[in-house]
Write an enzyme that holds these catalytic residues in place. Structure first.
Site, mmCIF file in Angstrom:
data_model
loop_
_atom_site.group_PDB
_atom_site.id
_atom_site.type_symbol
_atom_site.label_atom_id
_atom_site.label_comp_id
_atom_site.label_asym_id
_atom_site.label_seq_id
_atom_site.Cartn_x
_atom_site.Cartn_y
_atom_site.Cartn_z
ATOM 1 N N ASP A 84 0.855 -1.194 0.000
ATOM 2 C CA ASP A 84 0.000 0.000 0.000
ATOM 3 C C ASP A 84 0.885 1.235 0.000
ATOM 4 O O ASP A 84 1.934 1.270 0.646
ATOM 5 C CB ASP A 84 -0.982 -0.003 1.170
ATOM 6 C CG ASP A 84 -0.337 -0.206 2.517
ATOM 7 O OD1 ASP A 84 -0.159 0.779 3.251
ATOM 8 O OD2 ASP A 84 -0.015 -1.365 2.848
ATOM 9 N N GLU A 175 -8.156 3.928 12.253
ATOM 10 C CA GLU A 175 -7.099 3.549 13.191
ATOM 11 C C GLU A 175 -7.187 4.278 14.519
ATOM 12 O O GLU A 175 -6.677 3.794 15.525
ATOM 13 C CB GLU A 175 -5.723 3.825 12.570
ATOM 14 C CG GLU A 175 -5.504 3.171 11.219
ATOM 15 C CD GLU A 175 -4.192 3.599 10.586
ATOM 16 O OE1 GLU A 175 -3.213 3.842 11.332
ATOM 17 O OE2 GLU A 175 -4.127 3.706 9.342
#
Length: 280
Positions: A84, A175
């Protein structure tokens, strides 16, 4: 006790010091500079030694990461490996890009598109276009900020990302815990983002998060969604059954990228990854 005449005391002149304080400071700086110049070769060697020591420690840590990365990718050789990307990787040399640890082929790339309700990733447009032109399976993700309006965040992602046939489903990256709202409000906001994006693209998004966050807040509440989980535990060597993707390291090397990159394993083979792509 004999008293002193006040007038005579005030009229008496004070003795001026031989050196003013700033002259002493200047003199001290001169001495330090002279000593540093005299021992310049020794000091240069000392500081170079300290730098080499730090670099040696960094290289050692990098070797440990590389050993784990290779071990996991070797154990999962029947699965698809990918990375990513975001602006933190800088400018990518796409003509060189293609392997992790100079050995394992990159089968897919996830690219950060947006963050919060007001920011597109600086490199998204270039990376998104280059991934397509270099024939990589690509996907886009949004970094969710809990204390910002969820629908505004979804609209920003939609304005930024044009998914095409063959792309991977959109990804919601969560997150952080909220600072200005409850966990219940956070879950409502996440569902609004997910529903808005799913309605627009016609495909259910994937949710990315750390394993603890997933276990504590997401697993039960968002049942039915596919998850991409980050877990860097050195002793974790196999992807878990309920993880669609596993981000197992944030310190991998890839051709065409200067510095570290996150590396992931898809919980399936290349044929199964094809079924996940839009329009397939």
């Amino acid at each position: 006790m004999r008293k002193t005449n006040p007038r005579s005391r005030t009229s008496r002149k004070k003795k001026s010091p031989g050196w003013k304080p700033w002259l002493w400071g200047l003199f001290a700086l001169f001495i330090i500079a002279a000593v540093a110049y005299h021992y310049r070769e020794g000091l240069a060697y000392y500081f170079s030694f300290k730098t080499d020591k730090v670099l040696k420690e960094e290289r050692q840590a990098r070797r440990v990461s590389m050993i784990r990365n290779i071990e996991i990718m070797s154990r999962n050789s029947d699965k698809v490996i990918g990375v990513d990307l975001s602006e933190y990787q800088g400018n990518i040399h796409w003509d060189q890009f293609g392997k992790i640890e100079n050995t394992f082929p990159i089968g897919f790339v996830f690219i950060r598109a947006t963050a919060g309700n007001d920011r597109a990733d600086n490199t998204f447009a270039a990376n998104w276009k280059s991934a397509k032109s270099h024939h990589f399976i690509r996907g886009a993700y949004h970094y969710y900020r809990p204390d910002e309006n969820s629908l505004e965040q979804a609209k920003l992602f939609i304005r930024t990302v044009q998914l095409r046939k063959g792309d991977l489903p959109p990804v919601l990256d969560i997150e952080k815990l909220p600072k200005g709202q409850s966990l219940d409000s956070l879950k409502v906001g996440l569902k609004r983002w997910l529903n808005k994006v799913e309605a627009y693209y016609g495909v259910r998004p994937i949710i990315y998060s750390g394993e603890k966050y997933y276990e504590d807040f997401l697993k039960e509440e968002f049942h039915g969604y596919k998850f991409w989980i980050a877990n860097y535990n050195f002793f974790e060597e196999n992807i878990k059954r309920d993880w669609l993707f596993w981000q197992f390291s944030e310190k991998a090397s890839a051709n065409g990228i200067e510095g570290d990159v996150d590396v992931n394993v898809f919980n399936g083979n290349a044929r199964q990854l094809e079924f996940l792509r839009l329009g397939k």
